[in-house]
Motif scaffolding. Structure first.
Motif, PDB file in Angstrom:
ATOM      1  N   LEU A   1       8.094   4.221  23.338  1.00  0.00           N
ATOM      2  CA  LEU A   1       8.938   4.932  24.127  1.00  0.00           C
ATOM      3  C   LEU A   1       8.408   6.504  24.423  1.00  0.00           C
ATOM      4  O   LEU A   1       8.343   6.865  25.691  1.00  0.00           O
ATOM      5  N   LEU A   2       7.569   7.005  23.484  1.00  0.00           N
ATOM      6  CA  LEU A   2       7.566   8.613  23.704  1.00  0.00           C
ATOM      7  C   LEU A   2       6.516   8.761  24.573  1.00  0.00           C
ATOM      8  O   LEU A   2       6.132   9.855  25.121  1.00  0.00           O
ATOM      9  N   ILE A   3       5.537   7.807  25.093  1.00  0.00           N
ATOM     10  CA  ILE A   3       4.607   8.052  25.816  1.00  0.00           C
ATOM     11  C   ILE A   3       5.200   8.595  27.191  1.00  0.00           C
ATOM     12  O   ILE A   3       4.722   9.752  27.848  1.00  0.00           O
ATOM     13  N   LEU A   4       5.998   7.845  27.873  1.00  0.00           N
ATOM     14  CA  LEU A   4       6.798   8.005  29.322  1.00  0.00           C
ATOM     15  C   LEU A   4       7.532   9.400  29.122  1.00  0.00           C
ATOM     16  O   LEU A   4       7.877  10.116  29.947  1.00  0.00           O
ATOM     17  N   GLU A   5       8.310   9.460  27.706  1.00  0.00           N
ATOM     18  CA  GLU A   5       8.985  10.256  27.971  1.00  0.00           C
ATOM     19  C   GLU A   5       8.642  11.712  27.793  1.00  0.00           C
ATOM     20  O   GLU A   5       8.895  12.532  28.531  1.00  0.00           O
ATOM     21  N   LEU A   6       7.395  11.932  27.163  1.00  0.00           N
ATOM     22  CA  LEU A   6       6.590  13.260  27.149  1.00  0.00           C
ATOM     23  C   LEU A   6       6.009  13.453  28.383  1.00  0.00           C
ATOM     24  O   LEU A   6       6.044  14.553  28.839  1.00  0.00           O
ATOM     25  N   ARG A   7       5.613  12.428  29.086  1.00  0.00           N
ATOM     26  CA  ARG A   7       5.176  12.612  30.350  1.00  0.00           C
ATOM     27  C   ARG A   7       5.856  12.927  31.404  1.00  0.00           C
ATOM     28  O   ARG A   7       5.756  14.150  32.235  1.00  0.00           O
ATOM     29  N   THR A   8       7.299  12.281  31.226  1.00  0.00           N
ATOM     30  CA  THR A   8       8.360  13.026  32.058  1.00  0.00           C
ATOM     31  C   THR A   8       8.897  14.338  31.926  1.00  0.00           C
ATOM     32  O   THR A   8       9.093  14.849  32.755  1.00  0.00           O
TER      33      THR A   8
END
Length: 475
Positions: A177-184
């Motif tokens: 999950l953290l990949i797209l959360e940090l990107r967003t």
């Protein structure tokens, strides 16, 4: 998304920085009356506070390439917002004085994240080696922060992000999950966009309250305890071990071999899935049935026992949380002599349904009540990565979930992933197990899954005279 070692990921050369959380003042930590989750408490009991390499064999993480240039101030702000959002990153443990630990927590707004440039190394391979060493030395379940971030700024308009954490604050689902959360978050910070708030970032500490209450309700007569007892065999019996009689004893410490490979291409997998839709079976059932068949074909054993990690996020409150929301359940499959894949699927579906009795029961407490003297040593999990939002973008960002190198002499774990390009497996196993034995097992595993394509169509009911006459009349 492969589940691999950091050493197996090619980091491009660039400028390395390490980003470390710290509190604004030393008095921000307060005693927290919420309990530790059962698995967290059990985990702490195995640790040596004097271990000079607390992260060795224990840390997990994620690496990806952010598709934007590195703005250091914006990145620091992003990481601070991330810590404000997730209480799991702002909670730690303190000794109770009797050998145990209790929770302490710091509030949102009390954490600052600063980056420290590392002049050397700049070569990608050297950076990789440096980070592997750093994570073993710095990450601990007993010393906050339990999470570190590294960035590598490249000459191109992007940068590599590595998040490494102790397992107590991150699980496999969080890793993805953290990949797209940090990107967003980073996109919002750099563009002045809205920072989304949500009721789905629930605290792991709040979950621990629910989990511990359920654990306290367990009794020796609980269905979960009974199932774990059957899995174990008899009180005091050793845990099931993969290929136990094939593992040679070795002197000294040896890193476990790690294997990642494609089991089925996308074309082969789609053939399998077409048949599974027709015979009304899930791919997850197929994976465990194939593990059972591979065990029989490789080792001559009709009984296959393993543990299966499951996600324990009870409702939407914890859907996007960062934390350790994992239980394990026993999977115990016995195949009738000569069973083909069709028969194996039915027996496996029944076994997996029985395992659900353990879904919400603390595995550590259940095993203790069943008379276990050790923890599980063999495990397997299945994930269809397509359930993750924008999973194709994760692949474009070179996203990988990471695990530390293990040195266990008896543990074997399989991670099977249904990805956009097919079905693949990652495994780690004892150094004393010959590589050719694992190669044979994985070949049998893949063969068993593909054998689904040979299952005949379900037999339809033979029409009676009455139904045939009715059909003729209707015509």
């Amino acid at each position: 998304m492969e589940y691999t070692h950091l050493s197996e990921f090619r980091i491009r050369s660039g400028d390395l920085s390490i980003w470390t959380p710290d509190t604004i003042t030393t008095d921000t930590w307060t005693d927290d009356q919420r309990p530790l989750a059962s698995v967290h408490e059990q985990y702490l009991g195995f640790l040596d506070p004097e271990d000079p390499r607390p992260g060795r064999g224990r840390w997990i993480g994620t690496i990806f390439e952010m598709d934007a240039p590195l703005d250091e101030q914006a990145w620091a702000t992003t990481l601070q917002l991330w810590h404000d959002r997730h209480e799991g990153f702002r909670t730690t443990v303190a000794p109770t004085g009797d050998g145990g630990y209790h929770r302490v927590t710091t509030a949102p707004g009390t954490v600052r994240v600063t980056g420290v440039p590392v002049a050397e190394p700049t070569d990608g391979d050297d950076i990789n080696e440096y980070l592997c060493e750093l994570l073993e030395l710095r990450l601990s379940a007993l010393i906050w922060p339990h999470l570190l971030v590294a960035t590598v700024a490249h000459e191109t308009a992007d940068f590599t992000v590595l998040v490494g954490a102790d397992h107590s604050v991150l699980d496999a689902y969080s890793q993805a999950l953290l990949i797209l959360e940090l990107r967003t978050l980073y996109t919002a910070v750099t563009t002045g966009g809205e920072i989304r708030d949500s009721g789905t970032f629930g605290s792991p500490a709040d979950y621990a309250v629910i989990e511990r209450a359920a654990a306290e309700e367990l009794t020796p007569d609980s269905p979960a305890v009974t199932l774990w007892g059957e899995f174990l065999g008899a009180p005091g019996s050793p845990m099931p071990r993969f290929a136990a009689d094939r593992i040679a004893p070795l002197n000294g410490e040896h890193a476990q071999p790690s294997v990642s490979r494609t089991l089925l291409t996308l074309a082969q997998l789609e053939e399998v899935e077409d048949v599974l839709e027709r015979v009304k079976h899930r791919l997850s059932v197929t994976v465990f049935a194939a593990l059972a068949i591979a065990t029989r074909e490789t080792f001559g054993e009709n009984r296959f026992r393993t543990i299966m990690p499951i996600v324990t996020r009870p409702d939407l409150t914890w859907l996007e949380s960062m934390g350790w929301f994992v239980n394990v359940v026993p999977v115990d499959i016995t195949l009738p002599p000569g069973a083909d894949m069709a028969v194996a699927l039915e027996h496996t579906r029944t076994a997996l349904k029985r395992s659900r009795h353990c879904n919400e029961a603390s595995w550590g407490r259940s095993l203790a009540m069943a008379g276990a003297t050790e923890g599980p040593t063999s495990g397997a999990s299945f994930l269809d990565i397509r359930i993750l939002p924008d999973y194709e973008l994760v692949a474009d960002l070179r996203g990988r979930t990471l695990r530390a190198v293990s040195y266990s002499t008896d543990e074997t774990y399989f991670w099977i992933v249904r990805g956009p390009d097919g079905l693949y497996v990652s495994t780690r196993y004892p150094a004393g197990l010959p590589a050719e034995v694992m190669d044979t097992f994985l070949a049998e595993f893949a063969r068993a899954i593909y054998a689904v394509t040979t299952i005949a169509a379900p037999i339809t009911a033979v029409p009676t005279i009455e139904t045939a006459a009715a059909a003729l009349s209707a015509g």
